[in-house]
Design a protein around this motif. Sequence first.
Motif, mmCIF file in Angstrom:
data_model
loop_
_atom_site.group_PDB
_atom_site.id
_atom_site.type_symbol
_atom_site.label_atom_id
_atom_site.label_comp_id
_atom_site.label_asym_id
_atom_site.label_seq_id
_atom_site.Cartn_x
_atom_site.Cartn_y
_atom_site.Cartn_z
ATOM 1 N N CYS A 1 -7.085 2.276 3.060
ATOM 2 C CA CYS A 1 -6.545 3.565 2.620
ATOM 3 C C CYS A 1 -7.189 4.107 1.350
ATOM 4 N N CYS B 1 -0.142 3.363 3.700
ATOM 5 C CA CYS B 1 0.228 2.867 5.028
ATOM 6 C C CYS B 1 1.370 1.864 4.989
ATOM 7 N N CYS C 1 0.837 -1.205 0.000
ATOM 8 C CA CYS C 1 0.000 0.000 0.000
ATOM 9 C C CYS C 1 0.866 1.247 0.000
ATOM 10 N N CYS D 1 -4.509 -0.079 -0.177
ATOM 11 C CA CYS D 1 -5.164 -1.169 0.526
ATOM 12 C C CYS D 1 -6.607 -0.785 0.864
HETATM 13 ZN ZN LIG Z 1 -2.891 1.030 3.311
#
Ligand SMILES: [Zn+2]
Lengths: 139, 139
Positions: free
Chosen positions: A138, A98, A95, A135
Amino acid sequence: MKTSVKDEIRASGKRMTRTRQAVLGVLESTKYPLSPLELYACLQKQNVAIDPVTVYRNLNALKTIGLVRRIKLHHDDQFRYEMKEGRAHHHHIRCRICGKIEDLLLCPLKKLTSMIERETRFLVGDHSLEFSGWCPKCQ
Amino acid sequence: MKTSVKDEIRASGKRMTRTRQAVLGVLESTKYPLSPLELYACLQKQNVAIDPVTVYRNLNALKTIGLVRRIKLHHDDQFRYEMKEGRAHHHHIRCRICGKIEDLLLCPLKKLTSMIERETRFLVGDHSLEFSGWCPKCQ
DNA sequence: TCACTTATTGCAAGTAGATTGCGATTAGCA
DNA sequence: TGCTAATCGCAATCTACTTGCAATAAGTGA
Ligand SMILES: [Zn+2]
Ligand SMILES: [Mn+2]
Ligand SMILES: [Mn+2]
Ligand SMILES: [Zn+2]
């Protein structure tokens, strides 16, 4: 830690120290590839007295033996290590926000490899394939 | 250097300096992705007076504008840059012995991407794919 | 053409991740 | 238990890259 792992370490002439055991413990219980400093942070939380340099050296030793795999992800400025034990050849997705990393238990590149060998006259040793994106949390 | 390139630089509010022109010249005439320090070495051979830091800064600027692409190859400890101009999405193969890098003008991952998005719930932004092995000379 | 604004430059210093040197410690074995 | 080499911690070093700052110069427009 699995006995087979300990055996492989001994078989290679290396020793099973407390710190090495702790490093292996973290690697075995983590589902994504760890950077040396992430691993060091885990050990500190477990109150394992260890120097960062020792983490680096242990990861190197385990890589040399062939117990762990070292990978470098795109847009990531550290190396990461994961146990080989029981994990087949696979790839990763990461991701962009994050940093979460997940395994992709697939590989579409068998056929492509022989095609590349024909066309480039290279002999292909391995490949690295990795996706990056966002992800679920996010997005 | 192509006029369109100069236009894009000016359009972004950046200026066309001697050094930037030299950096672009090397990038445009090189068929494989260059590291900042390789590029610096090229410029020294051409007797272009430039500081390594300026190479870094120019490559960064050109990446921000979108004129060059920055890539990181597995088992390679530097970033590399190549012109985007006229080059479609593609991948690379690198020789483990001599470091030779060649373009692979293919990408087998369109279908796979949507499959990954379904299975992981990630949204895929991009991917990196790269092969390593032994080039014809080094086999 | 020339002055003005600000992007860009060179040089020095600073980061971050990783590696190396070395003397002290300790695992594995007799 | 004592020996020996692997391993450890700590400090120093390395490499790729970034940042701060004062000097320079590209582009604008009077
Ligand atoms: Zn993420
Ligand atoms: Mn994995
Ligand atoms: Mn290319
Ligand atoms: Zn080669």
